[in-house]
Design a protein around this motif. Structure first.
Motif, PDB file in Angstrom:
ATOM      1  N   ARG A  42       1.015  -0.908   0.041  1.00  9.91           N
ATOM      2  CA  ARG A  42       0.627  -0.111   0.182  1.00  9.91           C
ATOM      3  C   ARG A  42       0.183   1.289   0.180  1.00  9.91           C
ATOM      4  O   ARG A  42       0.609   2.414  -0.791  1.00  9.91           O
ATOM      5  N   ARG A  43       1.964   0.730   1.025  1.00  6.31           N
ATOM      6  CA  ARG A  43       2.869   2.556   0.549  1.00  6.31           C
ATOM      7  C   ARG A  43       3.303   2.798  -0.205  1.00  6.31           C
ATOM      8  O   ARG A  43       3.358   3.915  -0.972  1.00  6.31           O
ATOM      9  N   LEU A  46       0.973   4.521  -2.985  1.00  7.17           N
ATOM     10  CA  LEU A  46       0.551   5.785  -2.241  1.00  7.17           C
ATOM     11  C   LEU A  46       1.888   6.246  -2.644  1.00  7.17           C
ATOM     12  O   LEU A  46       1.412   7.342  -3.149  1.00  7.17           O
ATOM     13  N   VAL A  47       2.802   6.326  -2.597  1.00 11.01           N
ATOM     14  CA  VAL A  47       3.889   6.728  -2.642  1.00 11.01           C
ATOM     15  C   VAL A  47       4.030   7.152  -4.334  1.00 11.01           C
ATOM     16  O   VAL A  47       4.464   8.344  -4.501  1.00 11.01           O
ATOM     17  N   GLU A  49       0.753   7.370  -6.806  1.00 16.17           N
ATOM     18  CA  GLU A  49       0.257   7.918  -7.634  1.00 16.17           C
ATOM     19  C   GLU A  49       0.074   9.434  -6.528  1.00 16.17           C
ATOM     20  O   GLU A  49       0.465  10.309  -5.346  1.00 16.17           O
ATOM     21  N   PRO A  51      -2.181  12.786  -6.814  1.00 12.06           N
ATOM     22  CA  PRO A  51      -3.179  13.261  -6.679  1.00 12.06           C
ATOM     23  C   PRO A  51      -3.879  13.728  -7.731  1.00 12.06           C
ATOM     24  O   PRO A  51      -3.564  14.677  -8.614  1.00 12.06           O
ATOM     25  N   ARG A  58      -9.410   4.906  -2.285  1.00 15.17           N
ATOM     26  CA  ARG A  58     -10.732   5.349  -1.907  1.00 15.17           C
ATOM     27  C   ARG A  58     -11.198   6.954  -2.890  1.00 15.17           C
ATOM     28  O   ARG A  58      -9.633   6.941  -3.230  1.00 15.17           O
ATOM     29  N   ALA A  59     -12.174   6.523  -3.104  1.00 10.51           N
ATOM     30  CA  ALA A  59     -12.575   7.633  -3.842  1.00 10.51           C
ATOM     31  C   ALA A  59     -12.758   9.190  -3.583  1.00 10.51           C
ATOM     32  O   ALA A  59     -12.605   9.150  -2.336  1.00 10.51           O
ATOM     33  N   THR A  60     -11.911  10.575  -3.532  1.00  7.00           N
ATOM     34  CA  THR A  60     -11.669  11.330  -3.077  1.00  7.00           C
ATOM     35  C   THR A  60     -13.089  12.132  -2.849  1.00  7.00           C
ATOM     36  O   THR A  60     -13.244  12.537  -2.290  1.00  7.00           O
ATOM     37  N   GLU A  61     -14.124  11.936  -3.916  1.00  9.97           N
ATOM     38  CA  GLU A  61     -14.979  12.491  -3.610  1.00  9.97           C
ATOM     39  C   GLU A  61     -16.263  12.370  -3.544  1.00  9.97           C
ATOM     40  O   GLU A  61     -16.178  10.493  -4.016  1.00  9.97           O
TER      41      GLU A  61
ATOM     42  N   CYS B 224       0.296   4.771   6.538  1.00  8.97           N
ATOM     43  CA  CYS B 224       0.025   4.070   4.983  1.00  8.97           C
ATOM     44  C   CYS B 224      -1.254   5.347   5.006  1.00  8.97           C
ATOM     45  O   CYS B 224      -1.285   5.956   4.031  1.00  8.97           O
ATOM     46  N   LEU B 227      -0.439   8.850   5.183  1.00 14.20           N
ATOM     47  CA  LEU B 227       0.131   9.676   3.805  1.00 14.20           C
ATOM     48  C   LEU B 227      -1.540   9.815   3.029  1.00 14.20           C
ATOM     49  O   LEU B 227      -1.434  10.904   2.388  1.00 14.20           O
ATOM     50  N   HIS B 228      -2.849   8.480   3.094  1.00 19.97           N
ATOM     51  CA  HIS B 228      -3.860   8.778   2.299  1.00 19.97           C
ATOM     52  C   HIS B 228      -4.274   9.673   2.462  1.00 19.97           C
ATOM     53  O   HIS B 228      -4.731  10.477   2.186  1.00 19.97           O
ATOM     54  N   ARG B 231      -2.773  13.514   1.707  1.00 20.86           N
ATOM     55  CA  ARG B 231      -2.454  13.358   0.259  1.00 20.86           C
ATOM     56  C   ARG B 231      -2.153  14.832  -0.197  1.00 20.86           C
ATOM     57  O   ARG B 231      -1.402  14.632  -1.119  1.00 20.86           O
ATOM     58  N   HIS B 232      -3.120  15.690   0.289  1.00 22.03           N
ATOM     59  CA  HIS B 232      -2.651  17.394  -0.683  1.00 22.03           C
ATOM     60  C   HIS B 232      -2.298  18.005   0.238  1.00 22.03           C
ATOM     61  O   HIS B 232      -2.238  18.974  -0.497  1.00 22.03           O
ATOM     62  N   ARG B 240       6.354  11.971  -0.743  1.00 21.91           N
ATOM     63  CA  ARG B 240       6.561  11.237  -2.260  1.00 21.91           C
ATOM     64  C   ARG B 240       7.506  11.821  -3.303  1.00 21.91           C
ATOM     65  O   ARG B 240       7.890  10.820  -4.263  1.00 21.91           O
TER      66      ARG B 240
END
Lengths: 67, 241
Positions: A42-43, A46-47, A49, A51, A58-61, B224, B227-228, B231-232, B240
């Motif tokens: 997952r990390r 995430l690193v 990805e 934005p 997970r859906a941002t909105e 994790c 971080l998620h 993220r913004h 990152r």
């Protein structure tokens, strides 16, 4: 091998309970391994990805139905 | 002031990253020692032969199934009271770890029950309340997945986690309150452990190793989650880069 006997096959046999004992330890190994692997994977995701570019975990909105 | 600083997601992320190896390596050493003493040095049981060796994975996972739940409910309460972002992240990070060890406790118990009791499963108090615990964990995972705003999801999970706390004393005392096939406490007793030191030592080594394991993977998961959720923010973009 210690005080319990000399041979590897005797150790694996576990006095006739080998199936139960080794299945238990095998399952434990799998559970421990997955618990370590999951956050590493997952990390990494995430690193990497960015934005807004790739699909996030997970859906941002929230979808309109939940609003 | 300092506590507050470390409760900020960014500082938590850095601190946890430095702490993980200090938990991971002792965990590996204790586990190697526990496996060696438990599988090789400890003698067979006079009644159960070598089958009792399942205890060295069964009891630590059963212990973690309760300990992780208590940790999850604790962070849930902290998240609800202080709105600490890290506590909110920890609540949802605990659930999959707890679920996996509850599953392992049930599975290894079943594998121990078959040769000793003659059955994989009985609907008695200890086994049933432990199964309820698994469903509580799965419920929290599902609830977290169903709400897309992470902070709202954490709060909902926190309430469920705290309500579910009622299952913990039921699991612990089930072997005293009801007739059961499951044996009573052998380690945490008022009059001291009733288990021989040659078996107690590997058991305690494995319990300690599993506990350190949980703390290490929890920190990995919370990092994790943080971080998620952040993220913004600029610090995550720096991580990152």
């Amino acid at each position: 091998m210690g005080p319990r006997g000399a041979s590897v096959s005797e150790f694996l046999h576990m006095g006739g309970y080998g199936f139960y004992v080794w299945t238990s330890y095998g399952a434990a190994l799998v559970v421990l391994g997955l618990n370590v692997a999951a956050p590493i994977v997952r990390r990494r995701r995430l690193v990497r990805e960015r934005p807004g570019t790739s699909a996030p975990a997970r859906a941002t909105e929230p979808p309109p139905s939940l609003k | 002031m300092t506590l507050r600083r470390y409760a900020s997601p960014r500082h938590f992320h850095d601190l946890a990253g430095r702490l993980i190896p200090w938990l991971g390596w002792p965990c590996a050493v204790l586990m190697a020692a526990g496996l060696w003493t438990g599988l090789v040095i400890a003698p067979p049981d006079y009644q159960q032969g070598d089958a009792y060796r399942i205890i060295f994975v069964h009891v630590p996972s059963a212990w973690l199934s309760l300990f992780v739940y208590a940790a999850m409910a604790g962070s849930a309460a902290a998240g609800l009271i202080w709105r600490t972002k890290v506590a909110e992240a920890a609540t949802v990070a605990c659930a999959p770890v707890g679920a996996s060890f509850t599953f392992l406790a049930l599975l290894t118990g079943s594998l121990w029950g078959k040769p000793m009791w003659g059955t994989w499963w009985v609907w008695d108090a200890r086994l049933t309340s432990e199964l309820v615990l698994l469903f509580l964990y799965l419920g929290i995972i599902a609830l977290n997945g169903a709400i897309s705003d992470p902070r709202k999801a954490s709060r909902a999970c926190a309430i469920l986690a705290i309500v579910g706390l009622v299952d913990l004393p039921i699991i612990h005392f089930s072997v005293e309150w009801w007739n059961t096939l499951h044996q009573g406490a052998t380690v945490f007793r008022l009059d001291g452990p009733s288990i021989h030191p040659s078996m107690l030592v590997p058991l305690l080594l494995m319990v300690a190793a599993f506990t350190l394991f949980f703390l290490a993977v929890l920190l990995m998961r919370v990092r994790c989650e943080v971080l998620h959720r952040e993220r913004h923010s600029r610090w995550v973009r720096e991580v990152r880069a």
